[in-house]
Design a protein around this motif. Structure first.
Motif, PDB file in Angstrom:
ATOM      1  N   TYR A  59      27.872 -14.251   8.184  1.00  0.00           N
ATOM      2  CA  TYR A  59      26.755 -13.813   7.190  1.00  0.00           C
ATOM      3  C   TYR A  59      26.873 -12.367   6.640  1.00  0.00           C
ATOM      4  CZ  TYR A  59      21.704 -13.480   5.776  1.00  0.00           C
ATOM      5  OH  TYR A  59      20.453 -13.133   5.140  1.00  0.00           O
ATOM      6  N   ASN A  60      27.317 -11.683   7.587  1.00  0.00           N
ATOM      7  CA  ASN A  60      27.365  -9.954   7.644  1.00  0.00           C
ATOM      8  C   ASN A  60      28.247  -9.642   6.471  1.00  0.00           C
ATOM      9  OD1 ASN A  60      25.526  -9.409   9.252  1.00  0.00           O
ATOM     10  ND2 ASN A  60      26.800  -9.030  11.135  1.00  0.00           N
ATOM     11  N   HIS A  61      29.506 -10.646   6.614  1.00  0.00           N
ATOM     12  CA  HIS A  61      30.755 -10.323   5.561  1.00  0.00           C
ATOM     13  C   HIS A  61      29.970 -10.544   4.265  1.00  0.00           C
ATOM     14  CE1 HIS A  61      34.161  -8.890   7.641  1.00  0.00           C
ATOM     15  NE2 HIS A  61      34.040  -9.636   8.320  1.00  0.00           N
ATOM     16  N   ILE A  62      29.358 -11.772   4.175  1.00  0.00           N
ATOM     17  CA  ILE A  62      28.808 -12.329   2.766  1.00  0.00           C
ATOM     18  C   ILE A  62      27.871 -11.064   2.149  1.00  0.00           C
ATOM     19  CG2 ILE A  62      27.251 -14.054   1.609  1.00  0.00           C
ATOM     20  CD1 ILE A  62      28.608 -15.991   3.330  1.00  0.00           C
ATOM     21  N   GLN A  63      26.964 -10.625   2.902  1.00  0.00           N
ATOM     22  CA  GLN A  63      26.073  -9.719   2.584  1.00  0.00           C
ATOM     23  C   GLN A  63      26.547  -8.247   2.404  1.00  0.00           C
ATOM     24  OE1 GLN A  63      22.691 -10.266   2.195  1.00  0.00           O
ATOM     25  NE2 GLN A  63      23.154 -12.305   2.728  1.00  0.00           N
ATOM     26  N   LYS A  64      27.410  -7.626   3.184  1.00  0.00           N
ATOM     27  CA  LYS A  64      27.866  -6.458   2.982  1.00  0.00           C
ATOM     28  C   LYS A  64      29.090  -6.443   1.891  1.00  0.00           C
ATOM     29  CE  LYS A  64      27.319  -4.862   7.843  1.00  0.00           C
ATOM     30  NZ  LYS A  64      28.127  -4.482   9.165  1.00  0.00           N
ATOM     31  N   GLY A  65      29.763  -7.659   1.770  1.00  0.00           N
ATOM     32  CA  GLY A  65      30.771  -7.727   0.627  1.00  0.00           C
ATOM     33  C   GLY A  65      30.143  -8.054  -0.847  1.00  0.00           C
ATOM     34  N   ARG A  66      28.664  -7.998  -0.764  1.00  0.00           N
ATOM     35  CA  ARG A  66      28.240  -8.645  -1.942  1.00  0.00           C
ATOM     36  C   ARG A  66      28.672  -9.624  -2.644  1.00  0.00           C
ATOM     37  NH1 ARG A  66      27.182  -2.540  -4.668  1.00  0.00           N
ATOM     38  NH2 ARG A  66      25.895  -1.617  -2.816  1.00  0.00           N
ATOM     39  N   TYR A  67      28.857 -10.861  -1.818  1.00  0.00           N
ATOM     40  CA  TYR A  67      29.374 -12.076  -2.183  1.00  0.00           C
ATOM     41  C   TYR A  67      27.952 -12.884  -2.674  1.00  0.00           C
ATOM     42  CZ  TYR A  67      33.573 -11.161  -0.051  1.00  0.00           C
ATOM     43  OH  TYR A  67      34.906 -10.675   0.333  1.00  0.00           O
ATOM     44  N   ASP A  68      27.838 -12.860  -3.998  1.00  0.00           N
ATOM     45  CA  ASP A  68      26.646 -13.493  -4.644  1.00  0.00           C
ATOM     46  C   ASP A  68      27.035 -14.242  -5.755  1.00  0.00           C
ATOM     47  OD1 ASP A  68      27.416 -11.483  -6.484  1.00  0.00           O
ATOM     48  OD2 ASP A  68      25.545 -10.499  -6.384  1.00  0.00           O
ATOM     49  N   GLY A  69      28.034 -14.546  -5.856  1.00  0.00           N
ATOM     50  CA  GLY A  69      28.558 -15.560  -7.069  1.00  0.00           C
ATOM     51  C   GLY A  69      28.479 -15.081  -8.517  1.00  0.00           C
ATOM     52  N   LEU A  70      28.050 -13.709  -8.666  1.00  0.00           N
ATOM     53  CA  LEU A  70      28.070 -13.511 -10.045  1.00  0.00           C
ATOM     54  C   LEU A  70      29.544 -13.198 -10.637  1.00  0.00           C
ATOM     55  CD1 LEU A  70      25.216 -10.547  -9.579  1.00  0.00           C
ATOM     56  CD2 LEU A  70      25.058 -12.835 -10.689  1.00  0.00           C
ATOM     57  N   SER A  71      30.473 -12.862  -9.827  1.00  0.00           N
ATOM     58  CA  SER A  71      31.794 -12.512 -10.427  1.00  0.00           C
ATOM     59  C   SER A  71      32.433 -13.942 -10.774  1.00  0.00           C
ATOM     60  CB  SER A  71      32.560 -11.837  -9.493  1.00  0.00           C
ATOM     61  OG  SER A  71      32.682 -12.577  -8.169  1.00  0.00           O
ATOM     62  N   LEU A  72      31.819 -15.266 -10.248  1.00  0.00           N
ATOM     63  CA  LEU A  72      32.392 -16.480 -10.730  1.00  0.00           C
ATOM     64  C   LEU A  72      32.360 -16.625 -11.946  1.00  0.00           C
ATOM     65  CD1 LEU A  72      31.154 -18.546  -7.539  1.00  0.00           C
ATOM     66  CD2 LEU A  72      33.415 -17.353  -7.964  1.00  0.00           C
ATOM     67  N   ASP A  73      31.287 -16.156 -12.760  1.00  0.00           N
ATOM     68  CA  ASP A  73      31.037 -16.584 -14.294  1.00  0.00           C
ATOM     69  C   ASP A  73      32.116 -16.146 -15.171  1.00  0.00           C
ATOM     70  OD1 ASP A  73      28.561 -17.496 -13.421  1.00  0.00           O
ATOM     71  OD2 ASP A  73      27.423 -15.815 -13.686  1.00  0.00           O
ATOM     72  N   ASN A  74      32.518 -14.818 -15.053  1.00  0.00           N
ATOM     73  CA  ASN A  74      33.811 -14.471 -15.646  1.00  0.00           C
ATOM     74  C   ASN A  74      35.205 -14.354 -14.782  1.00  0.00           C
ATOM     75  OD1 ASN A  74      33.261 -12.216 -13.941  1.00  0.00           O
ATOM     76  ND2 ASN A  74      33.436 -10.636 -15.293  1.00  0.00           N
ATOM     77  N   LEU A  75      35.280 -15.339 -14.122  1.00  0.00           N
ATOM     78  CA  LEU A  75      36.540 -15.497 -13.167  1.00  0.00           C
ATOM     79  C   LEU A  75      37.825 -15.687 -14.077  1.00  0.00           C
ATOM     80  CD1 LEU A  75      37.780 -15.416 -10.319  1.00  0.00           C
ATOM     81  CD2 LEU A  75      37.439 -18.062 -10.222  1.00  0.00           C
ATOM     82  N   PRO A  76      37.774 -16.302 -14.923  1.00  0.00           N
ATOM     83  CA  PRO A  76      39.047 -16.562 -15.836  1.00  0.00           C
ATOM     84  C   PRO A  76      39.480 -15.199 -16.317  1.00  0.00           C
ATOM     85  CG  PRO A  76      37.669 -18.251 -16.197  1.00  0.00           C
ATOM     86  CD  PRO A  76      37.004 -17.383 -15.446  1.00  0.00           C
ATOM     87  N   THR A  77      38.436 -14.412 -16.941  1.00  0.00           N
ATOM     88  CA  THR A  77      38.648 -13.180 -17.362  1.00  0.00           C
ATOM     89  C   THR A  77      39.363 -12.116 -16.543  1.00  0.00           C
ATOM     90  OG1 THR A  77      36.774 -13.351 -19.085  1.00  0.00           O
ATOM     91  CG2 THR A  77      37.939 -11.243 -18.920  1.00  0.00           C
ATOM     92  N   VAL A  78      38.686 -12.278 -15.328  1.00  0.00           N
ATOM     93  CA  VAL A  78      39.231 -11.194 -14.183  1.00  0.00           C
ATOM     94  C   VAL A  78      40.713 -11.855 -13.897  1.00  0.00           C
ATOM     95  CG1 VAL A  78      38.729 -10.700 -11.587  1.00  0.00           C
ATOM     96  CG2 VAL A  78      36.844 -10.758 -13.211  1.00  0.00           C
ATOM     97  N   LEU A  79      40.908 -12.836 -13.778  1.00  0.00           N
ATOM     98  CA  LEU A  79      42.394 -13.418 -13.370  1.00  0.00           C
ATOM     99  C   LEU A  79      43.338 -13.219 -14.705  1.00  0.00           C
ATOM    100  CD1 LEU A  79      41.447 -16.723 -12.028  1.00  0.00           C
ATOM    101  CD2 LEU A  79      42.093 -14.629 -10.690  1.00  0.00           C
ATOM    102  N   ARG A  80      42.963 -12.445 -15.735  1.00  0.00           N
ATOM    103  CA  ARG A  80      43.898 -11.974 -16.550  1.00  0.00           C
ATOM    104  C   ARG A  80      44.680 -10.714 -16.266  1.00  0.00           C
ATOM    105  NH1 ARG A  80      40.002 -13.819 -20.388  1.00  0.00           N
ATOM    106  NH2 ARG A  80      40.703 -16.044 -21.684  1.00  0.00           N
ATOM    107  N   ASP A  81      43.589  -9.958 -15.582  1.00  0.00           N
ATOM    108  CA  ASP A  81      44.122  -8.356 -15.153  1.00  0.00           C
ATOM    109  C   ASP A  81      44.687  -8.630 -13.798  1.00  0.00           C
ATOM    110  OD1 ASP A  81      44.247  -5.929 -14.576  1.00  0.00           O
ATOM    111  OD2 ASP A  81      42.174  -5.428 -14.991  1.00  0.00           O
ATOM    112  N   PRO A  82      46.008  -8.391 -13.904  1.00  0.00           N
ATOM    113  CA  PRO A  82      46.584  -8.287 -12.359  1.00  0.00           C
ATOM    114  C   PRO A  82      46.027  -7.383 -11.198  1.00  0.00           C
ATOM    115  CG  PRO A  82      48.307  -8.103 -14.266  1.00  0.00           C
ATOM    116  CD  PRO A  82      47.072  -8.048 -14.826  1.00  0.00           C
TER     117      PRO A  82
END
Length: 446
Positions: A59-82
């Motif tokens: 739970y702490n890793h999810i909160q502190k790492g700000r894992y909220d799923g927002l970055s999943l929306d543009n995941l294909p774009t992120v994966l274009r950048d090594p």
């Protein structure tokens, strides 16, 4: 929670194509490796949350790492950048080192072998897949406003889907490598924290689950360092005692008057090789040389001494196994059908009389403490829907395993796997094969 459905949506063909290009591996192998890692990470997190330390850490890793799923929306774009992809990999590998300590290398080797990719590629995929899994979990936490206990409970609600979805050829090595015996068997439960109301404040305290086998990650505390020094001292003492014992026995048998005994040490790797790499189809009985009558059978007095005389008189399982288990000249690997155990059609309920055979098997396991067995289930009567024949066969053998564990048998001595109807989906031989519904017992070690 529908975790696996959400992960499937995120890890679509476009995302997998970009991942495959980044690690320079074929798409098919990359897809297989990512699937294997999803099962591994989710299963490992289930195991981790059986302790209150693990619940809080996740739970702490999810909160502190700000894992909220927002970055999943543009995941294909992120994966274009090594550079951004490498950041996700590093982030995930750092998390996995805390949540599943000392397991990164072994998981990488397992996935490399399973999917046929390079070990370096498997490690990179481990970090990237971990980040994606935590993003999906974090989105669930945010959307459903879950606390640590709610996250652990929701994660464990996926256990049934987990058992059904993991491929048949991958499940044994996953269970062995990550230690998911209790999770798969349904014996593990998520840890919960008790909320204690006191005047003016609410105090949250931790309560231990009914079954706790988690190895806490105390590498960042002084107490952890002291624990490691204490464990090291105990290991050194054990090695010294073992050396002395071996020396004494070497002296005892050095004159050659005693007959040598062939003793095979069964390690976890040996069990894995025996239960994973060998075919789980029912093998033919191995031909063995006829041993002298005095060693190939157990006399009535011997049965009485081991407490099996009554069982032998009332059940065929003991009659078949006791002479075999009592004869060291006969090799391990014998298989036989557990004809005394049957289930009601399409259910996990045993038929009347089946319990007697389960109890008889428990007695044999207690009488022969070195014996390790594999239960192989077949089913052709699944009611349909989500529950397939494979899932039903797996649940049935785990029902038997759970009863054996409840009777006092160490769960490490019992492996269980479901084979469905016993007919491979990719079978193109066109040779008719009857679907099976039975339980097979294999003696892995004796």
């Amino acid at each position: 929670m529908n975790l696996f459905a959400n992960l499937t949506n995120v890890l679509n063909s476009e995302v997998l194509s970009r991942i495959a290009a980044y690690i320079d591996e074929p798409f098919e192998k990359t897809s297989k490796a990512v699937d294997g890692l999803v099962y591994t990470i989710v299963g490992g997190l289930m195991k981790r949350t059986t302790s209150e330390i693990g619940v809080n850490q996740l739970y702490n890793h999810i909160q502190k790492g700000r894992y909220d799923g927002l970055s999943l929306d543009n995941l294909p774009t992120v994966l274009r950048d090594p550079a951004q992809t490498n950041t996700l990999i590093t982030q995930g590998n750092d998390v996995i080192s805390h949540l599943l300590p000392a397991m990164k290398s072994s998981i990488g080797s397992m996935i490399s072998s399973y999917a046929g990719i390079r070990n370096s590629s498997a490690i990179s995929l481990l970090g990237l897949t971990t980040t994606i899994v935590l993003q999906v979990l974090g989105k669930q936490v945010k959307d459903q406003k879950l606390d640590a206990d709610g996250l652990a409970t929701s994660l464990f609600s996926e256990r049934e889907a987990f058992v059904s979805i993991v491929p048949e050829e991958f499940m044994p090595r996953l269970v062995e490598k990550v230690g998911l015996h209790q999770v798969v068997a349904g014996l593990a439960t998520p840890a919960r924290r008790a909320v204690v109301e006191s005047p003016g404040r609410t105090v949250v305290t931790a309560t231990r689950p009914a079954i706790n086998y988690d190895l806490g990650d105390d590498s960042e505390t002084d107490n952890g360092a002291l624990t490691k020094w204490g464990v090291g001292a105990l290991i050194a003492l054990a090695l010294a005692f073992g050396g002395y014992y071996l020396y004494q026995n070497t002296q005892k048998y050095s004159d050659g008057t005693e007959e040598a005994t062939d003793v095979t040490t069964v390690t976890s790797d040996t069990i894995q090789a025996d239960t994973v790499t060998r075919s789980l189809a029912v093998p033919k009985e191995q031909a063995v040389k006829t041993a002298p009558k005095s060693t190939s059978a157990i006399s009535a007095s011997a049965l009485s001494a081991t407490g099996l005389a009554g069982a032998a008189a009332s059940g065929s399982l003991t009659q078949q196994l006791a002479p075999y288990l009592g004869n060291a000249a006969l090799p391990k690997g014998r298989t036989l059908p557990l004809t005394g155990i049957a289930f009601q059609p399409g259910s996990l309920s045993m038929t009347p009389g089946s319990q007697a055979t389960v109890n008889e098997l428990a007695t044999l396991l207690k009488t022969y403490p070195q014996m390790q067995v594999l239960l192989v289930g077949f089913a052709n009567d699944a009611p349909g829907g989500v529950l397939t024949n494979k899932a039903l066969s797996f649940k049935r053998v785990n029902t038997i395993k759970q009863q054996l564990v409840s009777s006092g048998i160490n769960f490490m001595r019992i492996d269980a796997i479901g084979r469905g109807t016993g007919i491979a989906k990719g079978d193109t031989s066109r040779v008719p094969k009857p679907a099976m519904r039975k339980i097979i017992l294999k003696v892995v070690s004796k």
